[in-house]
Design a protein around this motif. Structure first.
Motif, PDB file in Angstrom:
ATOM      1  N   GLY A  74      23.014   9.355  44.997  1.00  0.00           N
ATOM      2  CA  GLY A  74      24.349   8.811  44.812  1.00  0.00           C
ATOM      3  C   GLY A  74      24.927   9.032  43.424  1.00  0.00           C
ATOM      4  O   GLY A  74      26.105   8.753  43.196  1.00  0.00           O
ATOM      5  N   ASN A  75      24.119   9.525  42.485  1.00  0.00           N
ATOM      6  CA  ASN A  75      24.606   9.788  41.131  1.00  0.00           C
ATOM      7  C   ASN A  75      25.413  11.082  41.103  1.00  0.00           C
ATOM      8  O   ASN A  75      25.277  11.939  41.970  1.00  0.00           O
ATOM      9  N   ILE A  76      26.219  11.190  40.072  1.00  0.00           N
ATOM     10  CA  ILE A  76      27.043  12.375  39.867  1.00  0.00           C
ATOM     11  C   ILE A  76      26.414  13.221  38.759  1.00  0.00           C
ATOM     12  O   ILE A  76      25.942  12.697  37.752  1.00  0.00           O
ATOM     13  N   SER A  77      26.420  14.530  38.959  1.00  0.00           N
ATOM     14  CA  SER A  77      26.055  15.452  37.884  1.00  0.00           C
ATOM     15  C   SER A  77      27.132  16.529  37.836  1.00  0.00           C
ATOM     16  O   SER A  77      27.856  16.737  38.818  1.00  0.00           O
ATOM     17  N   ILE A  78      27.231  17.185  36.700  1.00  0.00           N
ATOM     18  CA  ILE A  78      28.253  18.211  36.531  1.00  0.00           C
ATOM     19  C   ILE A  78      27.590  19.452  35.942  1.00  0.00           C
ATOM     20  O   ILE A  78      27.027  19.394  34.841  1.00  0.00           O
ATOM     21  N   ARG A  79      27.615  20.536  36.692  1.00  0.00           N
ATOM     22  CA  ARG A  79      27.032  21.796  36.224  1.00  0.00           C
ATOM     23  C   ARG A  79      28.108  22.591  35.508  1.00  0.00           C
ATOM     24  O   ARG A  79      29.090  23.023  36.118  1.00  0.00           O
ATOM     25  N   PHE A  80      27.916  22.773  34.202  1.00  0.00           N
ATOM     26  CA  PHE A  80      28.911  23.449  33.376  1.00  0.00           C
ATOM     27  C   PHE A  80      28.587  24.922  33.204  1.00  0.00           C
ATOM     28  O   PHE A  80      27.431  25.324  33.157  1.00  0.00           O
ATOM     29  N   LYS A  81      29.665  25.701  33.109  1.00  0.00           N
ATOM     30  CA  LYS A  81      29.537  27.129  32.866  1.00  0.00           C
ATOM     31  C   LYS A  81      30.720  27.594  32.032  1.00  0.00           C
ATOM     32  O   LYS A  81      31.767  26.945  31.985  1.00  0.00           O
ATOM     33  N   TYR A  82      30.518  28.714  31.392  1.00  0.00           N
ATOM     34  CA  TYR A  82      31.534  29.297  30.515  1.00  0.00           C
ATOM     35  C   TYR A  82      32.023  30.594  31.148  1.00  0.00           C
ATOM     36  O   TYR A  82      31.231  31.451  31.529  1.00  0.00           O
ATOM     37  N   ALA A  83      33.330  30.748  31.262  1.00  0.00           N
ATOM     38  CA  ALA A  83      33.935  31.958  31.816  1.00  0.00           C
ATOM     39  C   ALA A  83      34.301  32.897  30.670  1.00  0.00           C
ATOM     40  O   ALA A  83      34.898  32.482  29.680  1.00  0.00           O
ATOM     41  N   PHE A  84      33.930  34.169  30.825  1.00  0.00           N
ATOM     42  CA  PHE A  84      34.283  35.160  29.814  1.00  0.00           C
ATOM     43  C   PHE A  84      34.510  36.508  30.489  1.00  0.00           C
ATOM     44  O   PHE A  84      34.063  36.752  31.607  1.00  0.00           O
ATOM     45  N   ARG A  85      35.216  37.363  29.806  1.00  0.00           N
ATOM     46  CA  ARG A  85      35.489  38.706  30.327  1.00  0.00           C
ATOM     47  C   ARG A  85      34.459  39.660  29.742  1.00  0.00           C
ATOM     48  O   ARG A  85      34.205  39.667  28.544  1.00  0.00           O
ATOM     49  N   TRP A  86      33.889  40.476  30.636  1.00  0.00           N
ATOM     50  CA  TRP A  86      32.923  41.482  30.200  1.00  0.00           C
ATOM     51  C   TRP A  86      33.161  42.745  31.006  1.00  0.00           C
ATOM     52  O   TRP A  86      33.134  42.720  32.234  1.00  0.00           O
ATOM     53  N   GLU A  87      33.412  43.816  30.296  1.00  0.00           N
ATOM     54  CA  GLU A  87      33.693  45.109  30.918  1.00  0.00           C
ATOM     55  C   GLU A  87      34.792  44.985  31.969  1.00  0.00           C
ATOM     56  O   GLU A  87      34.702  45.507  33.071  1.00  0.00           O
ATOM     57  N   GLY A  88      35.822  44.207  31.630  1.00  0.00           N
ATOM     58  CA  GLY A  88      36.982  44.054  32.488  1.00  0.00           C
ATOM     59  C   GLY A  88      36.793  43.107  33.661  1.00  0.00           C
ATOM     60  O   GLY A  88      37.693  42.975  34.489  1.00  0.00           O
ATOM     61  N   LEU A 119      25.588  26.838  31.417  1.00  0.00           N
ATOM     62  CA  LEU A 119      25.365  26.081  30.185  1.00  0.00           C
ATOM     63  C   LEU A 119      24.470  24.856  30.364  1.00  0.00           C
ATOM     64  O   LEU A 119      23.953  24.333  29.387  1.00  0.00           O
ATOM     65  N   GLY A 120      24.314  24.390  31.574  1.00  0.00           N
ATOM     66  CA  GLY A 120      23.483  23.209  31.798  1.00  0.00           C
ATOM     67  C   GLY A 120      24.220  22.145  32.582  1.00  0.00           C
ATOM     68  O   GLY A 120      25.400  22.277  32.886  1.00  0.00           O
ATOM     69  N   THR A 121      23.493  21.110  32.909  1.00  0.00           N
ATOM     70  CA  THR A 121      24.024  20.052  33.768  1.00  0.00           C
ATOM     71  C   THR A 121      24.109  18.737  33.008  1.00  0.00           C
ATOM     72  O   THR A 121      23.124  18.291  32.414  1.00  0.00           O
ATOM     73  N   TYR A 122      25.299  18.155  33.061  1.00  0.00           N
ATOM     74  CA  TYR A 122      25.544  16.828  32.481  1.00  0.00           C
ATOM     75  C   TYR A 122      25.234  15.793  33.563  1.00  0.00           C
ATOM     76  O   TYR A 122      25.539  16.031  34.724  1.00  0.00           O
ATOM     77  N   PRO A 123      24.578  14.689  33.278  1.00  0.00           N
ATOM     78  CA  PRO A 123      24.258  14.110  31.983  1.00  0.00           C
ATOM     79  C   PRO A 123      22.888  14.498  31.436  1.00  0.00           C
ATOM     80  O   PRO A 123      22.500  14.029  30.371  1.00  0.00           O
TER      81      PRO A 123
END
Length: 193
Positions: A50-64, A71-75
């Motif tokens: 029943g707990n909430i977690s948030i999986r974070f990621k970073y978006a970037f452009r690579w070779e178009g 990045l990991g999961t909060y908390p």
């Protein structure tokens, strides 16, 4: 069917989520995306307990193409650490380094260092084997005489092991072996085995 949506902090689009806001995310947001600005986003997950977690990621452009760097999961990981990792990834991209590849390379290098440490420990362990260790291994795997190795064991226990049994194989010298033979001859033994 409810479609997943992108959600923003109370301060608005481009702002960062506060810890209080992250901790107050309701279960109904499961599957939604949280935008934290600077290419950082997180997927809201509802865990079995029943707990909430948030999986974070970073978006970037690579070779178009758009790429994602996990990045990991909060908390489990604090949001400040997640943002700092995003900043490191952003810096790598600015330097022309794909952060995903960099992370893989770091893992490979770490594993290679572990493998080298284990190999070195095994090498040292082998180098530190004593004459007694080698004799016991020989009895266990290498020799099987008709008398069940009784005469071999008696001979080694009488003439060899008391003299050089605790000496490391790598430290054995010709003088050590000659000392064993001279001691056996003194006792009237013409051959050890």
């Amino acid at each position: 069917m409810v479609s997943n949506m992108t959600r923003y902090p109370r301060a608005g689009k481009g702002s960062k989520w506060t810890i209080r806001e992250l901790n107050a995310i309701p279960a109904e947001w499961h599957g939604d995306t949280l935008s934290d600005g600077g290419g950082l986003s997180g997927e809201v997950r509802l865990l079995k307990n029943g707990n909430i977690s948030i999986r974070f990621k970073y978006a970037f452009r690579w070779e178009g193409k758009l790429k994602w760097y996990q990045l990991g999961t909060y908390p489990g990981i604090g949001i400040a650490d997640i943002r700092a990792e995003r900043d490191r990834a952003r810096q790598l991209v600015a330097e022309g380094i794909n952060p995903v590849d960099s992370k893989k390379a770091t893992k490979i290098e770490a594993q290679a260092a572990i493998d080298a440490t284990i190999a070195e420990a095994k090498r040292q362990e082998t180098e530190n084997l004593t004459v007694a260790d080698l004799f016991n291994e020989w009895l266990r795997k290498g020799v099987a005489r008709q008398d069940g190795n009784a005469e071999l064991e008696r001979s080694f226990n009488k003439d060899v092991l008391p003299v050089i049994g605790q000496k490391a194989i790598r430290e054995l010298t010709d003088d050590d072996l000659l000392g064993v033979l001279k001691g056996a001859r003194k006792r009237g033994v013409n051959r050890l085995v």
